[in-house]
Design an enzyme around this catalytic site. Sequence first.
Site, PDB file in Angstrom:
ATOM      1  N   ARG A  26       0.833  -1.296  -0.185  1.00 19.50           N
ATOM      2  CA  ARG A  26      -0.028  -0.034  -0.101  1.00 19.50           C
ATOM      3  C   ARG A  26       0.881   1.214   0.074  1.00 19.50           C
ATOM      4  O   ARG A  26       1.812   1.508   0.990  1.00 19.50           O
ATOM      5  CB  ARG A  26      -0.855   0.126   1.225  1.00 19.50           C
ATOM      6  CG  ARG A  26      -1.570   1.226   1.458  1.00 19.50           C
ATOM      7  CD  ARG A  26      -2.536   1.298   2.291  1.00 19.50           C
ATOM      8  NE  ARG A  26      -3.932   0.634   1.663  1.00 19.50           N
ATOM      9  CZ  ARG A  26      -5.068   0.555   2.337  1.00 19.50           C
ATOM     10  NH1 ARG A  26      -5.437   1.168   3.398  1.00 19.50           N
ATOM     11  NH2 ARG A  26      -6.090  -0.297   1.835  1.00 19.50           N
ATOM     12  N   HIS A  42      -7.452   0.691  -6.408  1.00 21.95           N
ATOM     13  CA  HIS A  42      -7.654  -0.404  -5.172  1.00 21.95           C
ATOM     14  C   HIS A  42      -8.148  -1.567  -5.594  1.00 21.95           C
ATOM     15  O   HIS A  42      -9.301  -1.975  -5.399  1.00 21.95           O
ATOM     16  CB  HIS A  42      -8.634   0.202  -4.143  1.00 21.95           C
ATOM     17  CG  HIS A  42      -8.446  -0.439  -2.779  1.00 21.95           C
ATOM     18  ND1 HIS A  42      -7.301  -1.199  -2.503  1.00 21.95           N
ATOM     19  CD2 HIS A  42      -9.031  -0.132  -1.399  1.00 21.95           C
ATOM     20  CE1 HIS A  42      -7.500  -1.518  -1.371  1.00 21.95           C
ATOM     21  NE2 HIS A  42      -8.432  -0.941  -0.690  1.00 21.95           N
ATOM     22  N   GLN A  70     -10.256  -4.366  -3.907  1.00 31.21           N
ATOM     23  CA  GLN A  70     -11.400  -3.772  -3.311  1.00 31.21           C
ATOM     24  C   GLN A  70     -12.309  -4.010  -4.267  1.00 31.21           C
ATOM     25  O   GLN A  70     -13.532  -4.388  -4.379  1.00 31.21           O
ATOM     26  CB  GLN A  70     -11.301  -2.463  -2.885  1.00 31.21           C
ATOM     27  CG  GLN A  70     -12.450  -1.864  -2.250  1.00 31.21           C
ATOM     28  CD  GLN A  70     -13.032  -2.730  -0.948  1.00 31.21           C
ATOM     29  OE1 GLN A  70     -12.125  -2.465  -0.005  1.00 31.21           O
ATOM     30  NE2 GLN A  70     -14.213  -3.103  -0.833  1.00 31.21           N
ATOM     31  N   ASP A 104     -17.432   6.103  -1.570  1.00 31.28           N
ATOM     32  CA  ASP A 104     -16.432   5.958  -0.946  1.00 31.28           C
ATOM     33  C   ASP A 104     -16.105   7.611  -0.227  1.00 31.28           C
ATOM     34  O   ASP A 104     -16.649   8.193  -0.912  1.00 31.28           O
ATOM     35  CB  ASP A 104     -15.308   5.461  -1.706  1.00 31.28           C
ATOM     36  CG  ASP A 104     -13.940   4.991  -1.171  1.00 31.28           C
ATOM     37  OD1 ASP A 104     -13.922   5.221   0.110  1.00 31.28           O
ATOM     38  OD2 ASP A 104     -13.091   4.748  -1.883  1.00 31.28           O
ATOM     39  N   CYS A 106     -16.344   0.791   0.901  1.00 29.73           N
ATOM     40  CA  CYS A 106     -15.164  -0.197   1.423  1.00 29.73           C
ATOM     41  C   CYS A 106     -14.696   0.121   2.423  1.00 29.73           C
ATOM     42  O   CYS A 106     -13.927  -0.709   2.965  1.00 29.73           O
ATOM     43  CB  CYS A 106     -14.163  -0.034   0.171  1.00 29.73           C
ATOM     44  SG  CYS A 106     -13.097   1.580   0.344  1.00 29.73           S
ATOM     45  N   ARG A 114     -13.536  -9.338   1.551  1.00 28.11           N
ATOM     46  CA  ARG A 114     -12.207  -9.384   0.982  1.00 28.11           C
ATOM     47  C   ARG A 114     -11.157 -10.343   1.331  1.00 28.11           C
ATOM     48  O   ARG A 114     -10.422 -10.695   0.661  1.00 28.11           O
ATOM     49  CB  ARG A 114     -11.502  -7.955   1.816  1.00 28.11           C
ATOM     50  CG  ARG A 114     -12.039  -6.428   1.504  1.00 28.11           C
ATOM     51  CD  ARG A 114     -11.503  -6.248   0.278  1.00 28.11           C
ATOM     52  NE  ARG A 114      -9.937  -5.912   0.478  1.00 28.11           N
ATOM     53  CZ  ARG A 114      -9.326  -4.907   0.799  1.00 28.11           C
ATOM     54  NH1 ARG A 114     -10.018  -3.876   1.293  1.00 28.11           N
ATOM     55  NH2 ARG A 114      -8.127  -4.945   0.858  1.00 28.11           N
TER      56      ARG A 114
HETATM   57  N1   CP Z   1     -10.978  -0.868   2.524  1.00 29.07           N
HETATM   58  C1   CP Z   1      -9.947  -0.698   2.748  1.00 29.07           C
HETATM   59  O1   CP Z   1      -8.912  -0.993   1.916  1.00 29.07           O
HETATM   60  O2   CP Z   1      -9.692  -0.658   4.055  1.00 29.07           O
HETATM   61  P1   CP Z   1      -8.406   0.062   4.831  1.00 29.07           P
HETATM   62  O3   CP Z   1      -8.162   0.905   4.262  1.00 29.07           O
HETATM   63  O4   CP Z   1      -8.809  -0.277   6.343  1.00 29.07           O
HETATM   64  O5   CP Z   1      -7.404  -1.239   4.476  1.00 29.07           O
END
Ligand code: CP
Length: 275
Positions: A102, A129, A132, A190, A230, A258
């Site tokens: 990330r 992402h 997701q 989101d 998400c 997930r």
């Molecule tokens: N939706 C998601 O990726 O959550 P986090 O940012 O908590 O990993």
Amino acid sequence: MKNFLKLTDFTLAEHRRLFERAAELKQRRAEGLAEHTLGGKTLVMLMEKASTRTRLSFAAAAFQLGGSAVELAAGTSQLARGEPLSDTARVVSGYADAVVMRTSSDARLEELARYSSIPVINGLTDGGHPVQVLTDAFAEAAPLFGFDLWVGAPAAYSLPAADVDRAGGRVKTTTEPRMAVRNAEVVITDVWTSMGQEAESAARLKAFAGFTVDAALMAYARPGAIVLHCLPAHRGEEITAEVLEGPASRVWVEAENRMHVQKALLEHLILHPEE
Ligand code: CP
């Protein structure tokens, strides 16, 4: 060796197999049946930004499949003291079987992939992402990517025209939120301000006024429509508490999914990338 940096890294057939396997893994867990397909395998999670779901769902996925997961937090690793990512990539490749990253820029993720000899998974960048999106598509796996997507956003925050063109007519944009949700079966929202964009928060709050997913907006969707987010959610901004906690919300199962989808993804990348 295969990476999952963006959704289009996999063919439609691969996505289909992933969804089938994710459903099977979800069912087997519900029945209390153990799967240890990743016994002896190690996942490294290189996190340069905060995370709850991505970190935990990948760790749980690896553990439940008999493997292990280790988080390498950028702030407490030698990356924070200037060790190049290219060096870290080669070292991690010697220890682990896959790495989730990330980070902010796609270029940095691609750099990790360039120097890694193990599969690299995008755990969120500024560009997307995909794990997701994969999970959200799994929620609606029946029509499997055959759906039409309306993206409602202020003009300054809309999708790049090139992305819309690439979708060949399946993706449409509008600056009118009611148009975006009209007759929708699934409404996804989101946060308006992502990590790293905090300086733009006031401007984004102003620009997205009217885009809150509330009961009035949901009235334009198809009866029985579901809502995905998400998470983390900002109640009262992009979604009201009433909708998030209401009967249309599928956000908790979305978060759980997930893990099931990522189990299938890890198996695919680590065990049989050639399929
Ligand atoms: N939706 C998601 O990726 O959550 P986090 O940012 O908590 O990993």
